[in-house]
Design a protein around this motif. Structure first.
Motif, PDB file in Angstrom:
ATOM      1  N   PHE A   1       0.933  -1.304   0.040  1.00 31.02           N
ATOM      2  CA  PHE A   1       0.074  -0.008  -0.131  1.00 31.02           C
ATOM      3  C   PHE A   1       0.754   1.289   0.025  1.00 31.02           C
ATOM      4  O   PHE A   1       0.397   2.229  -0.905  1.00 31.02           O
ATOM      5  CB  PHE A   1      -1.022  -0.031   1.188  1.00 31.02           C
ATOM      6  CG  PHE A   1      -1.939   1.250   1.357  1.00 31.02           C
ATOM      7  CD1 PHE A   1      -2.875   1.374   0.350  1.00 31.02           C
ATOM      8  CD2 PHE A   1      -1.718   1.892   2.489  1.00 31.02           C
ATOM      9  CE1 PHE A   1      -3.737   2.654   0.491  1.00 31.02           C
ATOM     10  CE2 PHE A   1      -2.627   3.075   2.614  1.00 31.02           C
ATOM     11  CZ  PHE A   1      -3.553   3.246   1.602  1.00 31.02           C
ATOM     12  N   PHE A   2       1.967   1.200   0.834  1.00 31.35           N
ATOM     13  CA  PHE A   2       2.778   2.309   0.749  1.00 31.35           C
ATOM     14  C   PHE A   2       3.347   2.619  -0.389  1.00 31.35           C
ATOM     15  O   PHE A   2       3.770   3.926  -0.720  1.00 31.35           O
ATOM     16  CB  PHE A   2       3.852   2.246   2.006  1.00 31.35           C
ATOM     17  CG  PHE A   2       3.352   2.669   3.209  1.00 31.35           C
ATOM     18  CD1 PHE A   2       2.277   3.785   3.362  1.00 31.35           C
ATOM     19  CD2 PHE A   2       3.750   2.122   4.634  1.00 31.35           C
ATOM     20  CE1 PHE A   2       2.261   4.040   4.843  1.00 31.35           C
ATOM     21  CE2 PHE A   2       3.321   2.603   5.866  1.00 31.35           C
ATOM     22  CZ  PHE A   2       2.541   3.528   5.842  1.00 31.35           C
ATOM     23  N   TYR A   3       4.071   1.419  -1.066  1.00 29.84           N
ATOM     24  CA  TYR A   3       5.063   1.858  -2.040  1.00 29.84           C
ATOM     25  C   TYR A   3       4.311   1.632  -3.391  1.00 29.84           C
ATOM     26  O   TYR A   3       5.153   2.061  -4.372  1.00 29.84           O
ATOM     27  CB  TYR A   3       6.237   0.815  -1.703  1.00 29.84           C
ATOM     28  CG  TYR A   3       7.109   1.335  -0.806  1.00 29.84           C
ATOM     29  CD1 TYR A   3       7.956   2.305  -0.981  1.00 29.84           C
ATOM     30  CD2 TYR A   3       6.960   0.951   0.606  1.00 29.84           C
ATOM     31  CE1 TYR A   3       8.751   2.955   0.203  1.00 29.84           C
ATOM     32  CE2 TYR A   3       7.730   1.611   1.630  1.00 29.84           C
ATOM     33  CZ  TYR A   3       8.513   2.630   1.411  1.00 29.84           C
ATOM     34  OH  TYR A   3       9.310   3.113   2.452  1.00 29.84           O
TER      35      TYR A   3
ATOM     36  N   PRO B   1       1.791   2.717  -5.069  1.00 28.43           N
ATOM     37  CA  PRO B   1       1.586   3.833  -6.016  1.00 28.43           C
ATOM     38  C   PRO B   1       2.825   4.864  -6.298  1.00 28.43           C
ATOM     39  O   PRO B   1       2.652   5.267  -7.299  1.00 28.43           O
ATOM     40  CB  PRO B   1       0.761   4.730  -4.689  1.00 28.43           C
ATOM     41  CG  PRO B   1       0.161   3.874  -3.901  1.00 28.43           C
ATOM     42  CD  PRO B   1       1.280   2.843  -3.723  1.00 28.43           C
ATOM     43  N   ILE B   2       3.773   4.622  -5.253  1.00 30.05           N
ATOM     44  CA  ILE B   2       5.019   5.691  -5.544  1.00 30.05           C
ATOM     45  C   ILE B   2       5.760   5.055  -6.986  1.00 30.05           C
ATOM     46  O   ILE B   2       6.087   5.588  -7.802  1.00 30.05           O
ATOM     47  CB  ILE B   2       5.952   5.666  -4.530  1.00 30.05           C
ATOM     48  CG1 ILE B   2       5.192   6.414  -3.361  1.00 30.05           C
ATOM     49  CG2 ILE B   2       7.165   6.341  -4.682  1.00 30.05           C
ATOM     50  CD1 ILE B   2       5.816   6.525  -1.986  1.00 30.05           C
TER      51      ILE B   2
ATOM     52  N   LEU C   1       4.555   3.174  -8.950  1.00 34.41           N
ATOM     53  CA  LEU C   1       3.920   2.938 -10.468  1.00 34.41           C
ATOM     54  C   LEU C   1       3.914   4.479 -10.962  1.00 34.41           C
ATOM     55  O   LEU C   1       4.063   4.429 -12.284  1.00 34.41           O
ATOM     56  CB  LEU C   1       2.434   2.729 -10.012  1.00 34.41           C
ATOM     57  CG  LEU C   1       1.945   1.167 -10.106  1.00 34.41           C
ATOM     58  CD1 LEU C   1       0.646   0.945  -9.530  1.00 34.41           C
ATOM     59  CD2 LEU C   1       2.370   0.647 -11.308  1.00 34.41           C
ATOM     60  N   LEU C   2       3.851   5.480 -10.181  1.00 32.34           N
ATOM     61  CA  LEU C   2       4.145   6.746 -10.517  1.00 32.34           C
ATOM     62  C   LEU C   2       5.532   6.938 -11.422  1.00 32.34           C
ATOM     63  O   LEU C   2       5.536   7.523 -12.409  1.00 32.34           O
ATOM     64  CB  LEU C   2       3.878   7.734  -9.537  1.00 32.34           C
ATOM     65  CG  LEU C   2       3.993   9.219  -9.621  1.00 32.34           C
ATOM     66  CD1 LEU C   2       2.735   9.774 -10.430  1.00 32.34           C
ATOM     67  CD2 LEU C   2       4.234  10.080  -8.477  1.00 32.34           C
TER      68      LEU C   2
ATOM     69  N   PHE D   1       4.971   5.178 -14.717  1.00 37.15           N
ATOM     70  CA  PHE D   1       4.347   5.929 -15.508  1.00 37.15           C
ATOM     71  C   PHE D   1       4.954   7.208 -16.135  1.00 37.15           C
ATOM     72  O   PHE D   1       4.713   7.865 -17.155  1.00 37.15           O
ATOM     73  CB  PHE D   1       2.928   6.289 -15.091  1.00 37.15           C
ATOM     74  CG  PHE D   1       2.000   4.944 -15.117  1.00 37.15           C
ATOM     75  CD1 PHE D   1       1.732   4.130 -16.176  1.00 37.15           C
ATOM     76  CD2 PHE D   1       1.522   4.569 -13.926  1.00 37.15           C
ATOM     77  CE1 PHE D   1       1.097   2.992 -16.231  1.00 37.15           C
ATOM     78  CE2 PHE D   1       0.730   3.366 -13.747  1.00 37.15           C
ATOM     79  CZ  PHE D   1       0.456   2.656 -15.049  1.00 37.15           C
TER      80      PHE D   1
ATOM     81  N   SER E   1       6.589  15.175 -10.345  1.00 32.62           N
ATOM     82  CA  SER E   1       6.302  14.529  -9.165  1.00 32.62           C
ATOM     83  C   SER E   1       7.482  13.653  -8.650  1.00 32.62           C
ATOM     84  O   SER E   1       7.831  13.378  -7.567  1.00 32.62           O
ATOM     85  CB  SER E   1       5.011  13.713  -9.118  1.00 32.62           C
ATOM     86  OG  SER E   1       4.029  14.586  -9.418  1.00 32.62           O
TER      87      SER E   1
ATOM     88  N   LEU F   1       9.652  13.661  -5.590  1.00 34.64           N
ATOM     89  CA  LEU F   1       9.952  12.333  -4.706  1.00 34.64           C
ATOM     90  C   LEU F   1      11.279  12.123  -4.218  1.00 34.64           C
ATOM     91  O   LEU F   1      11.733  11.808  -3.506  1.00 34.64           O
ATOM     92  CB  LEU F   1       9.130  11.440  -5.393  1.00 34.64           C
ATOM     93  CG  LEU F   1       8.409  10.239  -4.723  1.00 34.64           C
ATOM     94  CD1 LEU F   1       7.247  10.757  -4.041  1.00 34.64           C
ATOM     95  CD2 LEU F   1       8.043   9.070  -5.852  1.00 34.64           C
TER      96      LEU F   1
ATOM     97  N   VAL G   1       2.751  15.331  -3.756  1.00 29.30           N
ATOM     98  CA  VAL G   1       2.974  13.952  -4.739  1.00 29.30           C
ATOM     99  C   VAL G   1       2.280  12.833  -4.256  1.00 29.30           C
ATOM    100  O   VAL G   1       1.730  11.941  -5.288  1.00 29.30           O
ATOM    101  CB  VAL G   1       4.373  13.744  -4.721  1.00 29.30           C
ATOM    102  CG1 VAL G   1       4.884  12.387  -5.534  1.00 29.30           C
ATOM    103  CG2 VAL G   1       4.953  15.082  -5.409  1.00 29.30           C
TER     104      VAL G   1
ATOM    105  N   ALA H   1      -0.253  10.628  -6.667  1.00 31.95           N
ATOM    106  CA  ALA H   1      -0.062   9.347  -7.335  1.00 31.95           C
ATOM    107  C   ALA H   1      -1.244   8.525  -7.164  1.00 31.95           C
ATOM    108  O   ALA H   1      -1.555   7.734  -8.152  1.00 31.95           O
ATOM    109  CB  ALA H   1       1.044   8.342  -6.185  1.00 31.95           C
TER     110      ALA H   1
ATOM    111  N   LEU I   1      -3.507   6.453 -10.199  1.00 27.64           N
ATOM    112  CA  LEU I   1      -3.773   5.185 -10.193  1.00 27.64           C
ATOM    113  C   LEU I   1      -5.352   5.119 -10.339  1.00 27.64           C
ATOM    114  O   LEU I   1      -5.610   3.965 -10.863  1.00 27.64           O
ATOM    115  CB  LEU I   1      -3.518   4.737  -8.527  1.00 27.64           C
ATOM    116  CG  LEU I   1      -2.039   4.490  -8.379  1.00 27.64           C
ATOM    117  CD1 LEU I   1      -1.855   3.603  -7.093  1.00 27.64           C
ATOM    118  CD2 LEU I   1      -1.329   3.456  -9.443  1.00 27.64           C
TER     119      LEU I   1
ATOM    120  N   TYR J   1      -3.983   6.990   3.153  1.00 29.89           N
ATOM    121  CA  TYR J   1      -2.416   6.724   2.604  1.00 29.89           C
ATOM    122  C   TYR J   1      -1.598   7.903   3.376  1.00 29.89           C
ATOM    123  O   TYR J   1      -0.489   7.769   3.648  1.00 29.89           O
ATOM    124  CB  TYR J   1      -2.731   6.770   1.042  1.00 29.89           C
ATOM    125  CG  TYR J   1      -1.274   6.490   0.559  1.00 29.89           C
ATOM    126  CD1 TYR J   1      -0.673   5.498   0.371  1.00 29.89           C
ATOM    127  CD2 TYR J   1      -0.687   7.553  -0.173  1.00 29.89           C
ATOM    128  CE1 TYR J   1       0.492   5.289  -0.035  1.00 29.89           C
ATOM    129  CE2 TYR J   1       0.551   7.321  -0.983  1.00 29.89           C
ATOM    130  CZ  TYR J   1       1.143   6.285  -0.850  1.00 29.89           C
ATOM    131  OH  TYR J   1       2.303   5.799  -1.594  1.00 29.89           O
TER     132      TYR J   1
END
Lengths: 308, 307
Positions: A40-42, A44-45, A47-48, A51, A267, A271, B145, B149, B153, B187
């Motif tokens: 859950f934490f990682y 999204p980061i 995948l961003l 992409f 982003s 990050l 950010v 994200a 998604l 999140y």
């Protein structure tokens, strides 16, 4: 902070017998939950990140590898300008709030003076107050006083760098002072007294005894101030002027107009910057933290950020 | 304050003189220390009064003012109109929706974070440190950010909609719904729950858990009677630390929420930047601050130490 956990861990592992450890289904459930939390934490980061290299106008859809969005970023002047303002604001607000916050911590932790309770309360308020309220406060304040300052002092302040920096310092002082105070509370006061007994001046005592001891706290406070300044959207949005705003506010404006692959690349760079900061601070703590006292002081370090 | 200050002015003469002078010296030393403390505090004190306390008072003044026909604000003639507006259905709905979403966020964070923190607390020191570092990283990374994200998604044809499509749930639309806002808030604030929970669970003597199991308590009974009561400070601290920022959230609902999920933060911002009804915005901000203040006082009463 890592050191602290080690010191406590070594005590408590002695107590934890085998039966206390979860077994069977419980153990399975707990470890699955832990894995899911990290996913859950990682996810999204990550995948961003993926992409941001995708050759497709539609964000979130893979269309082959490209560096176009990073090139677009490099060519985008408003973004470059806002990065420059962000960095300037972050450095100035961190510098000022570290000095003022450390002094406030020293005063409250080492002295009793008239009005210290009120000061203590005033120092806590910016942490408790919601971002939105703080933003409203600064907006109304500047709308009332910019003209006044102009007519009385003859200094013309336009909304932009100055107003943003003033607002960031206003909320950072408190966070710095909380972290430094925690460190001061864990420090042995007798060291300072010994230095004074040996005819060191107040300043020498601070410079050679107190400051080296609280250095990790000051560094932690600085990192916190830096992160808060680079993170803030709401307050900055209220006090920034046209054409003079920070990167997060600029990006926030872009997102509201619609997502574009350009935002993905920006982003990812933001990050990368924050991860770099964390790694640097961990490395710094590894070198400075081990010298400091193993006091409970650090307990307050991380949850302090939590109050934002 | 320090011993030196009391001793410093070398008392000379016979014993009686010293005895008479000591209280005086002590008082003088105390005054000097008090003055020194005040001077050291002064720069920050001055700064916070000028750029924090005065602005706060201005917000309060504005909340009693009236909006004039031109979108400006009349500061003369104080009244409670702006506060009366808080009971209007529109504002009340927004208030309740914000409270409800903040509550759901808090509960979900608690359900996820409690077992996670317990798992963390029962690991060996080395594994624990590694795991903690990987909780800290998202904690420090840019908040905007991290919300963005999720926008990527959850978007149309994004990975999540593709996944649900693949599983056979159809093309579910989560973006711009309250669900998306809650996902974003969880999140964003989950680390705020994990850290205090871990801190309190880690202090518990696991021998107690062992003893309870030895005395034939089952897992649930041990949790209910031993772990939960002992970790209550962490539960309360974490809940408040998640609830407060969720209630005032602005960035997350703006990015992930839709027109129908206006929350308190966005509503206040609208009052200032577009609707130009400053008194209503000010009264809402002020109310929000008072609520937070009470929550924090409650937190400290319950034995919370850190913020």
């Amino acid at each position: 902070m890592v050191e602290r956990y080690e010191s406590i861990n070594s005590e408590s592992t002695g107590m934890s017998g085998d039966t206390a450890k979860p077994r069977g289904t419980t153990k399975w459930l707990l470890s699955t939950n832990a894995i899911l939390v990290y996913v859950f934490f990682y996810a999204p980061i990550i995948l961003l990140l993926i992409f941001s290299f995708s050759d497709n106008r539609n964000v979130g859809t893979w269309g082959g590898f490209t560096l176009d969005w990073y090139r677009e970023f490099a060519a985008n002047e408003p973004i470059q300008d806002s990065i420059w303002i962000s960095v300037k604001v972050a450095l100035v607000s961190t510098g000022v709030s570290v000095v003022l916050g450390t002094m406030a911590a020293l005063a409250l932790e080492r002295f009793r003076f008239r009005g210290d309770r009120v000061f203590d309360g005033l120092l806590y308020l910016p942490i408790i107050i919601p971002d939105v309220t703080m933003a409203v406060m600064m907006l109304l304040f500047f709308s009332q006083f910019l003209d006044l300052i102009d007519s009385v002092l003859g200094i013309q302040i336009t909304k932009g760098f100055t107003t943003i920096a003033i607002s960031h310092i206003a909320f950072s002082i408190s966070f710095v002072s909380i972290v430094v105070r925690a460190r001061l509370a864990g420090m042995d006061e007798r060291l300072e007294e010994a230095a004074l007994d040996l005819y060191a001046t107040r300043w020498k005592t601070f410079r050679h005894i107190t400051l080296p001891q609280i250095a990790p706290g000051v560094a932690g406070g600085a990192l916190l101030a830096l992160t808060l300044s680079l993170d803030d959207v709401v307050i900055t949005q209220f006090v920034s002027g046209p054409g003079a705003t920070t990167l997060p506010v600029y990006v926030f404006g872009l997102i509201r107009r619609g997502v574009t692959p350009l935002i993905n690349s920006v982003s990812v760079l933001m990050l990368a910057a924050s991860v770099l900061l964390v790694i640097l601070s961990l490395l710094a703590q590894r070198t400075t933290g081990s010298k400091g006292p193993p006091a409970d002081a650090d307990t307050d370090d991380e949850p302090s950020r939590v109050g934002i | 304050m320090t011993i030196t200050e009391i001793v410093a002015p070398e008392p000379s003469g016979d014993e009686n003189e010293v005895a008479a002078a000591t209280p005086e010296f002590e008082r003088a030393a105390k005054r000097a220390a008090s003055r020194r403390g005040f001077l050291i505090a002064l720069p920050a004190y001055f700064y916070l009064v000028l750029f924090f306390a005065i602005p706060l008072v201005i917000v309060m003044v504005y909340s009693f003012a009236t909006r004039n026909r031109f979108g400006g604000t009349d500061l003369s003639g104080w009244n409670l109109d702006a506060y009366r507006k808080l009971s209007e259905p529109l504002v009340r709905d927004i208030l309740f929706r914000s409270l409800w979403l903040a509550l759901i966020t808090t509960v979900i964070c608690l359900i996820i974070a409690y077992p996670f923190s317990y798992y963390l607390a029962t690991r060996t020191p080395t594994i624990r440190n590694v795991m903690l570092v990987f909780v800290m990283i998202p904690f420090w990374t840019n908040f905007l950010v991290r919300n963005y994200a999720w926008r990527v998604l959850l978007g149309t044809n994004g990975p999540v909609s593709k996944a649900t499509d693949f599983v056979g749930l159809g093309d579910t639309r989560i973006l711009f719904t309250p669900t998306a806002v809650v996902i974003g808030l969880v999140y964003g604030f989950l680390p705020f729950m994990i850290l205090p929970l871990y801190a309190s669970l880690e202090r518990i003597d696991l021998g107690l858990v062992e003893a309870s199991r030895d005395l034939y308590a089952n897992g649930f009974q041990t949790f209910r009677r031993i772990l939960l009561p002992l970790s209550m400070p962490g539960v309360i601290a974490g809940s408040i630390l998640v609830f407060i920022p969720s209630l005032g959230a602005y960035v997350t609902p703006e990015i992930l929420g839709g027109a129908k999920t206006t929350l308190l933060g966005s509503y206040i911002v609208t009052q200032f930047l577009t609707a130009r009804n400053w008194p209503v915005g000010a009264s809402l901000s002020f109310t929000l601050t008072v609520v937070m203040l009470f929550a924090t006082i409650l937190y400290f009463r319950k034995g919370g130490r850190t913020l």
